[in-house]
Design a protein around this motif. Structure first.
Motif, PDB file in Angstrom:
ATOM      1  N   VAL A 187      32.621  46.564  46.840  1.00  0.00           N
ATOM      2  CA  VAL A 187      33.557  45.482  47.542  1.00  0.00           C
ATOM      3  C   VAL A 187      33.290  44.217  46.697  1.00  0.00           C
ATOM      4  O   VAL A 187      34.063  43.541  46.465  1.00  0.00           O
ATOM      5  CB  VAL A 187      33.343  45.352  48.947  1.00  0.00           C
ATOM      6  N   ILE A 188      31.915  44.089  46.748  1.00  0.00           N
ATOM      7  CA  ILE A 188      31.675  42.863  45.928  1.00  0.00           C
ATOM      8  C   ILE A 188      32.337  42.801  44.621  1.00  0.00           C
ATOM      9  O   ILE A 188      32.585  41.688  44.137  1.00  0.00           O
ATOM     10  CB  ILE A 188      30.147  42.616  46.081  1.00  0.00           C
ATOM     11  N   SER A 189      32.044  43.771  43.562  1.00  0.00           N
ATOM     12  CA  SER A 189      32.323  43.925  42.313  1.00  0.00           C
ATOM     13  C   SER A 189      33.945  43.586  42.269  1.00  0.00           C
ATOM     14  O   SER A 189      34.489  42.964  41.437  1.00  0.00           O
ATOM     15  CB  SER A 189      32.030  45.290  41.726  1.00  0.00           C
ATOM     16  N   ASP A 190      34.656  44.246  43.235  1.00  0.00           N
ATOM     17  CA  ASP A 190      36.038  43.861  43.181  1.00  0.00           C
ATOM     18  C   ASP A 190      36.468  42.532  43.705  1.00  0.00           C
ATOM     19  O   ASP A 190      37.526  42.194  43.235  1.00  0.00           O
ATOM     20  CB  ASP A 190      36.818  44.878  44.373  1.00  0.00           C
ATOM     21  N   LEU A 191      35.653  41.980  44.235  1.00  0.00           N
ATOM     22  CA  LEU A 191      35.979  40.413  44.703  1.00  0.00           C
ATOM     23  C   LEU A 191      35.983  39.570  43.486  1.00  0.00           C
ATOM     24  O   LEU A 191      36.326  38.323  43.286  1.00  0.00           O
ATOM     25  CB  LEU A 191      35.033  40.108  45.639  1.00  0.00           C
ATOM     26  N   PHE A 192      35.039  39.902  42.274  1.00  0.00           N
ATOM     27  CA  PHE A 192      34.659  39.161  41.160  1.00  0.00           C
ATOM     28  C   PHE A 192      34.948  39.743  39.869  1.00  0.00           C
ATOM     29  O   PHE A 192      33.964  39.945  39.296  1.00  0.00           O
ATOM     30  CB  PHE A 192      33.302  38.607  41.311  1.00  0.00           C
ATOM     31  N   PRO A 193      36.299  40.242  39.717  1.00  0.00           N
ATOM     32  CA  PRO A 193      36.513  40.953  38.440  1.00  0.00           C
ATOM     33  C   PRO A 193      36.505  40.101  37.324  1.00  0.00           C
ATOM     34  O   PRO A 193      36.704  38.923  37.224  1.00  0.00           O
ATOM     35  CB  PRO A 193      37.881  41.605  38.589  1.00  0.00           C
ATOM     36  N   LEU A 194      36.025  40.758  36.299  1.00  0.00           N
ATOM     37  CA  LEU A 194      35.865  39.933  34.945  1.00  0.00           C
ATOM     38  C   LEU A 194      37.233  39.497  34.272  1.00  0.00           C
ATOM     39  O   LEU A 194      38.312  40.793  34.701  1.00  0.00           O
ATOM     40  CB  LEU A 194      35.131  40.704  33.847  1.00  0.00           C
ATOM     41  N   PRO A 195      37.721  38.706  33.816  1.00  0.00           N
ATOM     42  CA  PRO A 195      39.093  38.356  33.002  1.00  0.00           C
ATOM     43  C   PRO A 195      39.366  39.458  32.267  1.00  0.00           C
ATOM     44  O   PRO A 195      38.414  40.035  31.422  1.00  0.00           O
ATOM     45  CB  PRO A 195      38.943  37.046  32.451  1.00  0.00           C
ATOM     46  N   SER A 196      40.508  40.149  31.981  1.00  0.00           N
ATOM     47  CA  SER A 196      40.981  40.988  30.918  1.00  0.00           C
ATOM     48  C   SER A 196      41.377  40.321  29.747  1.00  0.00           C
ATOM     49  O   SER A 196      42.198  40.348  29.242  1.00  0.00           O
ATOM     50  CB  SER A 196      41.893  41.642  31.570  1.00  0.00           C
ATOM     51  N   VAL A 197      40.169  39.928  29.222  1.00  0.00           N
ATOM     52  CA  VAL A 197      40.340  39.486  27.663  1.00  0.00           C
ATOM     53  C   VAL A 197      38.951  39.927  26.896  1.00  0.00           C
ATOM     54  O   VAL A 197      38.135  40.445  27.457  1.00  0.00           O
ATOM     55  CB  VAL A 197      40.164  37.897  27.817  1.00  0.00           C
ATOM     56  N   PRO A 198      39.157  40.025  25.604  1.00  0.00           N
ATOM     57  CA  PRO A 198      37.850  40.412  24.701  1.00  0.00           C
ATOM     58  C   PRO A 198      36.850  39.729  25.017  1.00  0.00           C
ATOM     59  O   PRO A 198      36.536  38.588  25.314  1.00  0.00           O
ATOM     60  CB  PRO A 198      38.366  40.113  23.382  1.00  0.00           C
ATOM     61  N   ALA A 199      35.580  40.440  24.732  1.00  0.00           N
ATOM     62  CA  ALA A 199      34.279  39.827  24.732  1.00  0.00           C
ATOM     63  C   ALA A 199      34.323  38.525  23.890  1.00  0.00           C
ATOM     64  O   ALA A 199      34.556  38.549  22.745  1.00  0.00           O
ATOM     65  CB  ALA A 199      33.351  40.797  24.372  1.00  0.00           C
ATOM     66  N   GLY A 200      33.811  37.483  24.664  1.00  0.00           N
ATOM     67  CA  GLY A 200      33.670  36.369  23.727  1.00  0.00           C
ATOM     68  C   GLY A 200      34.587  35.215  24.047  1.00  0.00           C
ATOM     69  O   GLY A 200      34.626  34.050  24.027  1.00  0.00           O
TER      70      GLY A 200
END
Length: 452
Positions: free
Chosen positions: A369-382
């Motif tokens: 649940v915590i991970s789902d609340l803070f997803p990383l943006p769907s962009v390439p690393a960097g």
């Protein structure tokens, strides 16, 4: 920058390997003075970036270490200057002695980040990449390290340079028409550059949209565990950490101050604070703890409201859930579910997770649940923006570009539009280092460790 700098580039603790690094016009001379390759050839004649095995001596001829040495001639080095490194055994005493010998020869102690600062000033890397060096050193998660590595390779800098170049085309076309009216140059019309301005704004907005999550990627997510006394807050903290960090008793009010720990949950880094139980109390010490708990709630990005699943649901519990609802992100955790009680009165839009610290039930679900609340943006690393200075420069560039767009739509003269466009270029130049002030540059590199 004609002087030669030296520093220990590894930590102060005992280790297998310790590195002493040099940069400046006398670096190779100093390496040649102290290091004797077993091949018998002088160090100055060795190939760039080739490790050479030999003896390292003091100026008086005393053997200091048997180690490796490498040199690189500028401009094809990390700093763009002549450089040398001694890769010694990792005794702090040996490293300090080698450093003292170099100082006696004429080198000086490098300041924090001075090697990378020289790389920037000598054009070996742009400023976004230079700042990523510190980020990759400080990274506390795989995701943060990958993003910093992408920025080090130029992910953000390359994107900004393309936008800067497109705006330069507008400015150069305008000034060419103005300065050379008799030349056969295509007429300058603002309409032909509307798409350029719009594309630049879209690119910058997309980059800026990653900053809120990006700053948490580097710094960690400040999270507060809150609840009534004896609700199971400290037990939850201990369970998540995997060891007994907080004292747990059946006596309400045991935790009287905030306890802070860093925690890795999957791809999420948390700066987790266990707070004192929130209740009305006449105990002055406990009252101070409650005040600190409320302060932790106000500063948290995530509030975890712990409700005692073995007891009665109270108005204090409702207030705690409300505080979680008012936070940027919130979760309700029902503790002690192994005691087979239910809390049917709870009504909230927040995720609700029922756990038992005793059996471990529900802890995996809480992590998800915590991970789902803070997803990383769907962009390439960097391409996740993590730096507040860079975010501020992009915001200012967008303000200029929005003003340029408004000037176009109002039919203002090209010189007005160009003033705003060039303001945006100046702001973007601060990201790559084209227009950054010396005091800002110095402040940026002060956060680096010595030797990098």
């Amino acid at each position: 920058m004609s002087d030669t700098i030296a520093a220990v580039a590894t930590g102060a603790q005992v280790a297998a390997i310790g590195i002493v690094r040099l940069s400046g016009e006398r670096s190779i001379e100093f390496a040649n003075e102290l290091f004797r390759p077993f091949s018998g050839k002088p160090m100055a004649s060795s190939e760039d970036r080739k490790l050479i095995y030999g003896n390292l001596y003091s100026r008086s001829g005393e053997l200091l270490d048997v180690c490796l040495c490498t040199i690189s001639h500028g401009p094809n080095s990390y700093t763009g200057e002549d450089t040398a490194e001694f890769q010694c055994h990792g005794s702090p005493v040996v490293l300090r002695t080698v450093l003292d010998e170099l100082f006696a020869l004429g080198a000086r102690q490098a300041g924090p980040g001075e090697f990378t600062k020289r790389a920037f000033l000598n054009g070996r890397m742009e400023l976004c990449s230079a700042e990523a060096v510190a980020d990759i050193i400080d990274a506390e998660s795989v995701e943060a390290a990958k993003n910093a590595a992408g920025q080090l390779s130029g992910a953000i800098g390359n994107k900004i340079e393309k936008i800067y170049s497109s705006l330069t085309d507008i400015s150069s076309h305008y000034h060419a028409v103005l300065d050379y009216p008799d030349e056969d140059i295509e007429d300058f019309t603002l309409e032909s550059y509307i798409g350029t301005i719009d594309n630049a704004k879209a690119e910058l907005n997309a980059l800026l949209s990653t900053f809120n999550r990006g700053r948490l990627l580097n710094a960690g997510i400040p999270a507060a565990i809150v609840g009534r006394p004896n609700a199971g807050k400290s037990s939850l903290l201990n369970a998540l950490l995997g060891y007994d960090r907080a004292i747990v008793t059946n006596v309400p009010g045991t935790t009287r101050d905030t306890i802070e720990e860093k925690l890795k949950l999957g791809s999420i880094s948390l700066r987790l604070t266990d707070t004192a139980g929130i209740r009305e109390t006449g105990d002055e010490v406990e009252k101070l703890g409650v005040e600190r708990s409320r302060e932790a709630i106000s500063q948290a990005e995530l509030v975890i409201a712990v409700i005692d699943g073995s007891g009665k649901y109270t108005e204090e519990d409702e207030a705690l859930i409300a505080s979680a609802e008012n936070a940027p992100k919130g979760i309700v955790v029902i503790s002690k579910n192994d005691l087979d009680r239910t809390l049917s009165r709870i009504s909230t839009s927040l995720p609700v997770v029922s756990i038992s610290v005793k059996t471990g039930e529900g802890l995996d679900e809480l992590e998800k649940v915590i991970s789902d609340l803070f997803p990383l943006p769907s962009v390439p690393a960097g391409e996740i923006l993590t730096n507040a200075r860079q975010a501020d420069a992009i915001k200012r560039a967008l303000e200029y570009l929005n003003a340029a767009g408004e000037a176009m739509s109002m039919g203002m003269t090209p010189d007005i539009v160009l003033t705003e466009t060039e303001g945006a270029m100046s702001a973007l130049g601060e990201l790559t280092g084209r227009t950054v002030r010396e005091d800002v540059t110095n402040r940026i590199f002060q956060r680096f460790c010595v030797g990098k």
